[in-house]
Design a protein around this motif. Structure first.
Motif, PDB file in Angstrom:
ATOM      1  N   MET A 192      34.910  31.447  35.054  1.00 17.93           N
ATOM      2  CA  MET A 192      36.053  31.330  35.949  1.00 17.93           C
ATOM      3  C   MET A 192      37.294  31.845  35.257  1.00 17.93           C
ATOM      4  SD  MET A 192      39.059  29.652  36.848  1.00 17.93           S
ATOM      5  CE  MET A 192      39.154  27.958  36.281  1.00 17.93           C
ATOM      6  N   ASP A 236      42.137  32.041  41.556  1.00 16.71           N
ATOM      7  CA  ASP A 236      41.038  32.185  40.604  1.00 16.71           C
ATOM      8  C   ASP A 236      39.823  32.816  41.266  1.00 16.71           C
ATOM      9  OD1 ASP A 236      39.443  30.318  41.963  1.00 16.71           O
ATOM     10  OD2 ASP A 236      40.064  28.649  40.718  1.00 16.71           O
ATOM     11  N   ASN A 265      35.275  32.943  40.533  1.00 18.77           N
ATOM     12  CA  ASN A 265      34.109  32.468  39.792  1.00 18.77           C
ATOM     13  C   ASN A 265      32.999  33.507  39.856  1.00 18.77           C
ATOM     14  OD1 ASN A 265      34.496  29.298  39.241  1.00 18.77           O
ATOM     15  ND2 ASN A 265      35.399  29.780  41.227  1.00 18.77           N
TER      16      ASN A 265
END
Length: 388
Positions: free
Chosen positions: A244, A259, A261
């Motif tokens: 991440m 963000d 992942n």
């Protein structure tokens, strides 16, 4: 990526901010506001410098009930402040620990003290004084009769709702961030140390047009990461890791904050399930972000989805926040925050959950609240956990 908007703002932008602040001050009975922190000084003046990184010098702007703001600043900033829309810039040779602008402030505010006036000072949550406490005590002692009242709500109310010019800058930096995340699979593969991934991400963001990447955190480990605020280590990425990255890149003083992942090589079922739940929770948060809803409504919309997988509800306290000239701004998507969402707020939607043996996962998108609902400023994350 969108074309870059013009840097800076027209004088009319600052004049409008000041007029709105003065109208709010009139309703609150304030004769002015004393501003001491970087975001507020920049918001009302356009004074933009990295020199705030130094704690050596205090900086002051006084916003009176009528007229333009007045700057009382160290001489080193006189030339830059002189290029803003302000006309009245008073300086001293700083640092001067025995009198770092205090006598100049007393001279300016003495008439208000003599009249027993109230001056606003930000005292609330997410604020700080940014001047030595001893200096503030000396300032107050020299202004007998002056009342310091909290003006946090006034400044907060102004800054939470963005102008079209601010929105253009936020849209641009979010596009830069999205384009940067798209490059991650080209440099984040098994065997690459996490610290090298961080360096490559920063280089990629600058290449995409970011001015800086002052905030970059994340994590990577087998089956998931256990925290989201640590600096990177030299541990190489391995097959089975969940990676991440969470960035706060900046352009012309405005942040993105979101963000992404990835699974490295392969993903286990628990990580895929966690990702799916969070993707759906993010959808719920985005759908709930309409004018008239509260931040608490957004929080509960997301937690209802998260509870299908994680009945602890996590322990991060909030699931998103405001965004602008600071990485995190008011309000907070939390059970306790009943701030009413209005058109032209820019918000992050940031659900998280716990799973496995102490693992966590976080999703985050940036949105603009329109009259009809939320508009994504970031390119939406893939609906299934991407595998590098």
């Amino acid at each position: 990526m969108t074309n870059a908007p013009a840097r800076g703002f027209a004088i009319e932008e600052f004049a409008a901010r000041t007029t709105r602040a003065q109208a709010a001050m009139a309703k609150s009975g304030l004769a002015g506001m004393l501003l001491t922190t970087e975001a507020e000084v920049r918001y009302f003046t356009g004074f933009h410098t990295l020199f705030w990184q130094s704690p050596t010098r205090p900086w002051f702007v006084f916003l009176p009930a009528d007229g333009k703001p007045i700057a009382i600043i160290p001489e080193i900033g006189a030339d830059l402040m002189g290029k803003t829309w302000l006309d009245d810039v008073r300086t001293w040779a700083a640092p001067a620990p025995q009198d770092d602008g205090i006598s100049l402030l007393i001279d300016l505010l003495s008439p208000f003290a003599a009249a027993g006036a109230s001056i606003g000072l930000m005292k609330g949550h997410e604020t700080h004084l940014r001047m030595p406490l001893g200096d503030f005590e000396r300032l107050s002692a020299g202004l007998e009769g002056l009342r310091w009242d909290d003006c946090t709500d006034i400044v907060r109310g102004l800054r939470m709702v963005k102008s079209q010019a601010e929105i253009a800058k936020l849209r641009h930096i979010c596009a830069i961030g999205s384009a940067t995340f798209a490059t991650v699979p080209s440099f984040a593969d098994a065997g690459t140390p996490l610290e090298d991934v961080f360096r490559a991400f920063r280089r990629a963001a600058l290449a995409q047009g970011a001015d800086d990447v002052p905030y970059l955190v994340g994590g990577a480990d087998q089956g998931g990461y256990s925290d989201v605020i640590s600096p990177p280590t030299d541990r190489p990425l391995q097959s089975g890791d969940i990676l991440m990255l969470d960035t706060g890149a900046i352009w012309d003083g405005y942040f993105c904050d979101f963000d992404r992942n990835w699974a490295v090589g392969a993903a286990d079922d628990a990580s895929r399930r966690a990702y799916d739940v969070l993707w759906q929770a993010t959808e719920a948060g985005i759908a709930a972000a309409k004018p008239g809803a509260t931040c608490s409504d957004l929080y509960h919309a997301m937690t209802r989805v998260i509870s299908r997988f994680d009945d602890t509800g996590g322990d991060v306290g909030r699931l998103g926040h405001g965004l602008g000239i600071q990485l995190t701004e008011w309000p907070s998507h939390a059970a306790w925050d009943n701030t009413i969402i209005t058109e032209n707020m820019v918000l992050t939607i940031e659900p998280s959950l716990s799973y496995g043996d102490g693992r966590i996962m976080v999703h985050e998108e940036n949105i603009l609240v329109r009259a009809s609902g939320a508009e994504l400023l970031t390119t939406r994350a893939a609906p299934e956990l991407p595998v590098i």
